[in-house]
Design a protein around this motif. Structure first.
Motif, mmCIF file in Angstrom:
data_model
loop_
_atom_site.group_PDB
_atom_site.id
_atom_site.type_symbol
_atom_site.label_atom_id
_atom_site.label_comp_id
_atom_site.label_asym_id
_atom_site.label_seq_id
_atom_site.Cartn_x
_atom_site.Cartn_y
_atom_site.Cartn_z
ATOM 1 N N TYR A 7 0.606 2.693 -1.953
ATOM 2 C CA TYR A 7 1.764 3.317 -0.851
ATOM 3 C C TYR A 7 2.069 1.875 -0.270
ATOM 4 N N LEU A 8 3.541 1.887 -0.238
ATOM 5 C CA LEU A 8 4.375 0.700 0.446
ATOM 6 C C LEU A 8 5.315 1.141 1.613
ATOM 7 N N ARG A 9 5.255 0.533 2.466
ATOM 8 C CA ARG A 9 6.189 0.519 3.245
ATOM 9 C C ARG A 9 7.062 -0.846 3.630
ATOM 10 N N ASN A 10 8.133 -0.919 3.333
ATOM 11 C CA ASN A 10 9.041 -1.939 3.639
ATOM 12 C C ASN A 10 9.920 -1.854 4.875
ATOM 13 N N ALA A 38 8.304 -2.963 11.860
ATOM 14 C CA ALA A 38 8.451 -4.527 11.730
ATOM 15 C C ALA A 38 7.488 -4.945 10.575
ATOM 16 N N HIS A 39 6.538 -4.291 10.362
ATOM 17 C CA HIS A 39 5.701 -4.747 9.396
ATOM 18 C C HIS A 39 5.234 -4.049 8.091
ATOM 19 N N PRO A 40 5.071 -4.873 7.116
ATOM 20 C CA PRO A 40 4.854 -4.061 5.766
ATOM 21 C C PRO A 40 3.453 -3.504 5.684
ATOM 22 N N ILE A 41 3.475 -2.439 5.237
ATOM 23 C CA ILE A 41 2.125 -1.796 4.724
ATOM 24 C C ILE A 41 1.873 -1.587 3.447
ATOM 25 N N ARG A 42 0.764 -1.866 2.909
ATOM 26 C CA ARG A 42 0.224 -1.678 1.621
ATOM 27 C C ARG A 42 -1.074 -1.069 1.668
ATOM 28 N N ILE A 43 -1.251 0.256 1.029
ATOM 29 C CA ILE A 43 -2.391 0.739 1.063
ATOM 30 C C ILE A 43 -2.686 1.273 -0.576
ATOM 31 N N ASP A 44 -3.851 0.990 -0.825
ATOM 32 C CA ASP A 44 -4.247 1.622 -1.927
ATOM 33 C C ASP A 44 -5.205 2.779 -2.186
ATOM 34 N N THR A 45 -4.325 3.681 -2.245
ATOM 35 C CA THR A 45 -5.094 5.087 -2.096
ATOM 36 C C THR A 45 -6.113 5.614 -2.900
#
Length: 225
Positions: free
Chosen positions: A85-88, A116-123
């Motif tokens: 899961y990514l949030r740019n 303001a911050h990217p998110i990277r989650i390995d679900t």
């Protein structure tokens, strides 16, 4: 272009209704779930990358949210296989591509300016999941404007017992029943504030992406999350 653009009404797309449309970039197709606008649109889509396809570097003024459903999605030299899961955030830029091909769930121009911050989650990492209210939940994002999770429902268990300020789901695995209608893997549904569908997992349970409280301000009404 308007696709399921009335946020005061339910919107439903099931797999046998998919109609893939070519994007401006060769090798990349989109299945539009909801959309308001032309190429620079507020949009929710399934996006399919053919092997060795890419987009040139570009910015996302309103941000971009991505869940990798299959294959591997890449941003430059960073590679995200299925389950990431990514949030740019708004104003970010990237060069997306896929060497092997990928299927993504993508939401564009739906973030608040304060992100303001990217998110990277390995679900697919068990540590990303927690047990709450009798179900397994993978928290992805939460602020005053939206809550995003993955949720695993046991067979015949309900999704929710209370109305929320608008919601949508994408079935990732298993199946659901919504007011008695079956929803298989790949089905998407959005319902407005004040609506309260009866959503129950099928005989094999279900895993779904779930976003709540995120409808445009003009469609929200008075019901808080």
């Amino acid at each position: 272009m308007n696709v399921n653009a009335d946020f005061s009404r339910r919107a439903v797309v099931v797999p046998d209704q998919y109609q893939w449309v070519a994007s401006p970039q060769s090798g990349v197709e989109r299945m539009m779930l909801d959309r308001v606008g032309e190429e620079d649109a507020r949009a929710t889509s399934l996006v399919r990358y053919a092997p060795a396809s890419h987009f040139p570097p570009h910015q996302h003024p309103g941000g971009e949210e991505i869940l990798v459903l299959s294959g591997t999605f890449s941003e430059g030299d960073r590679h995200y296989p299925a389950g990431w899961y990514l949030r740019n955030p708004p104003g970010s830029a990237h060069r997306p591509s896929s060497a092997e091909g990928a299927l993504l769930f993508v939401k564009l121009r739906q973030m608040t300016p304060g992100e303001a911050h990217p998110i990277r989650i390995d679900t697919r990492d068990p540590a990303a999941w927690t047990r709450a209210s009798g179900r397994d939940i993978c928290p992805l994002f939460s602020n005053e404007s939206e809550q995003v999770v993955l949720e695993r429902l046991a067979p015949a268990s309900p999704l929710s017992t209370a109305p929320v300020g608008g919601a949508e789901f994408l079935v990732l695995d298993g199946d659901l029943s919504v007011d008695g209608r079956p929803f298989i893997r790949g089905s998407w549904m959005r319902w407005p504030v004040g609506d309260h569908p009866d959503v129950v997992a099928g005989a094999n349970g279900a895993t779904l992406y779930l976003k709540t409280c995120h409808l445009p301000a003009e469609a929200k009404g008075a019901l808080p999350c």
